[in-house]
Design a protein around this motif. Structure first.
Motif, short mmCIF file in Angstrom:
data_model
loop_
_atom_site.label_atom_id
_atom_site.label_comp_id
_atom_site.label_asym_id
_atom_site.label_seq_id
_atom_site.Cartn_x
_atom_site.Cartn_y
_atom_site.Cartn_z
N PHE A 186 0.84 -1.04 0.10
CA PHE A 186 0.15 -0.19 -0.03
C PHE A 186 0.82 1.34 -0.22
CE2 PHE A 186 -2.80 -3.18 1.74
CZ PHE A 186 -4.07 -2.66 1.09
N SER A 187 0.50 2.28 -0.64
CA SER A 187 1.09 3.65 -0.57
C SER A 187 0.34 4.50 0.75
CB SER A 187 0.97 4.43 -1.84
OG SER A 187 1.71 3.79 -2.67
N LEU A 188 1.06 4.90 1.71
CA LEU A 188 0.63 5.28 2.98
C LEU A 188 1.47 6.74 3.32
CD1 LEU A 188 0.23 2.12 5.08
CD2 LEU A 188 -1.56 3.28 3.74
N VAL A 240 -6.53 0.68 14.84
CA VAL A 240 -7.07 1.94 14.43
C VAL A 240 -7.14 2.98 15.68
CG1 VAL A 240 -8.65 3.48 13.15
CG2 VAL A 240 -8.00 1.17 12.22
N ILE A 241 -6.65 4.21 15.71
CA ILE A 241 -6.87 4.95 16.77
C ILE A 241 -8.19 5.52 16.56
CG2 ILE A 241 -6.19 7.30 17.84
CD1 ILE A 241 -3.38 6.85 16.82
N PRO A 242 -9.22 5.38 17.79
CA PRO A 242 -10.61 5.65 17.65
C PRO A 242 -10.97 7.06 17.43
CG PRO A 242 -10.08 4.13 19.66
CD PRO A 242 -8.84 4.55 19.17
N PHE A 245 -3.90 4.52 11.92
CA PHE A 245 -3.51 3.40 12.47
C PHE A 245 -2.08 3.38 12.74
CE2 PHE A 245 -2.42 2.22 8.29
CZ PHE A 245 -1.52 1.13 8.33
N GLY A 246 -1.75 2.24 13.58
CA GLY A 246 -0.48 2.04 13.89
C GLY A 246 -0.20 0.65 14.76
N PHE A 247 1.07 0.19 14.79
CA PHE A 247 1.44 -0.90 15.27
C PHE A 247 2.67 -0.94 16.25
CE2 PHE A 247 3.72 -1.43 11.27
CZ PHE A 247 4.77 -1.66 11.68
N VAL A 248 2.80 -1.46 17.30
CA VAL A 248 3.72 -1.76 18.26
C VAL A 248 4.54 -2.84 18.06
CG1 VAL A 248 4.36 -1.70 20.72
CG2 VAL A 248 2.38 -0.60 19.85
N PHE A 300 -8.04 2.82 3.72
CA PHE A 300 -7.49 1.42 4.26
C PHE A 300 -7.13 1.00 5.58
CE2 PHE A 300 -6.54 2.13 -0.31
CZ PHE A 300 -7.54 1.03 -0.80
N SER A 301 -7.33 1.99 6.57
CA SER A 301 -6.84 1.97 7.88
C SER A 301 -7.22 0.75 8.48
CB SER A 301 -7.03 3.08 8.84
OG SER A 301 -6.34 4.32 8.30
N HIS A 302 -8.58 0.40 8.43
CA HIS A 302 -9.24 -0.86 9.17
C HIS A 302 -9.05 -1.99 8.27
CE1 HIS A 302 -11.79 1.52 11.94
NE2 HIS A 302 -11.87 2.13 11.04
N VAL A 303 -8.91 -1.83 7.15
CA VAL A 303 -8.41 -3.27 6.05
C VAL A 303 -7.19 -3.52 6.76
CG1 VAL A 303 -7.87 -3.89 3.99
CG2 VAL A 303 -9.81 -2.51 4.37
#
Length: 175
Positions: free
Chosen positions: A13-15, A89-91, A97-100, A119-122
């Motif tokens: 994905f391009s983000l 996803v940050i509510p 969105f992010g990951f740790v 595409f955040s949720h996807v």
């Protein structure tokens, strides 16, 4: 925009990459929200962080996540799926969105934050599925195909969009 490679079992994905922040915990929505707020602080806006707020290529494979600079295609970060402890996803910011992930060389955690209009949720679902699939593979319960999961998520997204368009069309014909 997403792309599924036929050869390598990878999704790209391009983000917009917002940045990477060192965090004290391995996960939780509060950790992501704190990291997002930390990136917004005026004292944290320097040239390096401003340069990082750019488009990147986000590659998800069965082994990990690679983040490449958009123009040069240089690898910026690489995170094995086994190092990822949380993704969401940050509510308060549904496009973010992010990951740790744990740094493999040290006992520290970093939060990687991205922005995507559609595409955040996807992507969060795909990352979660890929992490579960890699753990399942290690437990010899079989290998989940990443391409199939990506197509399932795309199908769900398109079905929702189709239903919404049908509803709008019906409202216009009734009017």
């Amino acid at each position: 925009m997403s792309d599924i490679s036929e050869d390598d079992n990878e999704i790209s994905f391009s983000l917009k990459f917002l940045g990477r922040v060192k965090v004290g915990r391995p996960g939780g929505l509060q950790t992501l929200d704190d990291a997002n707020q930390d990136l917004k602080k005026p004292q944290n806006h320097n040239l390096e962080k401003a340069a990082k707020k750019s488009k990147v290529h986000f590659f998800l494979t069965m082994s990990g996540i690679d983040i490449l600079e958009n123009k040069t295609k240089f690898l910026v970060y690489s995170c094995p799926l086994t190092s990822i402890s949380f993704c969401a996803v940050i509510p308060t910011s549904p496009k973010v969105f992010g990951f740790v992930a744990q740094n493999p060389a040290a006992d520290t955690y970093y939060c990687y934050l991205f922005q995507s209009t559609k595409f955040s949720h996807v992507l969060v679902s795909l990352i979660g599925d890929a992490c579960r699939a890699s753990k399942t593979e290690k437990n010899t319960r079989g290998n989940r195909d990443l391409k199939v999961e990506a197509l399932r998520h795309k199908n769900k997204l398109l079905q929702r969009e189709n239903e919404e368009l049908k509803r709008k069309l019906l409202q216009q014909t009734d009017a």
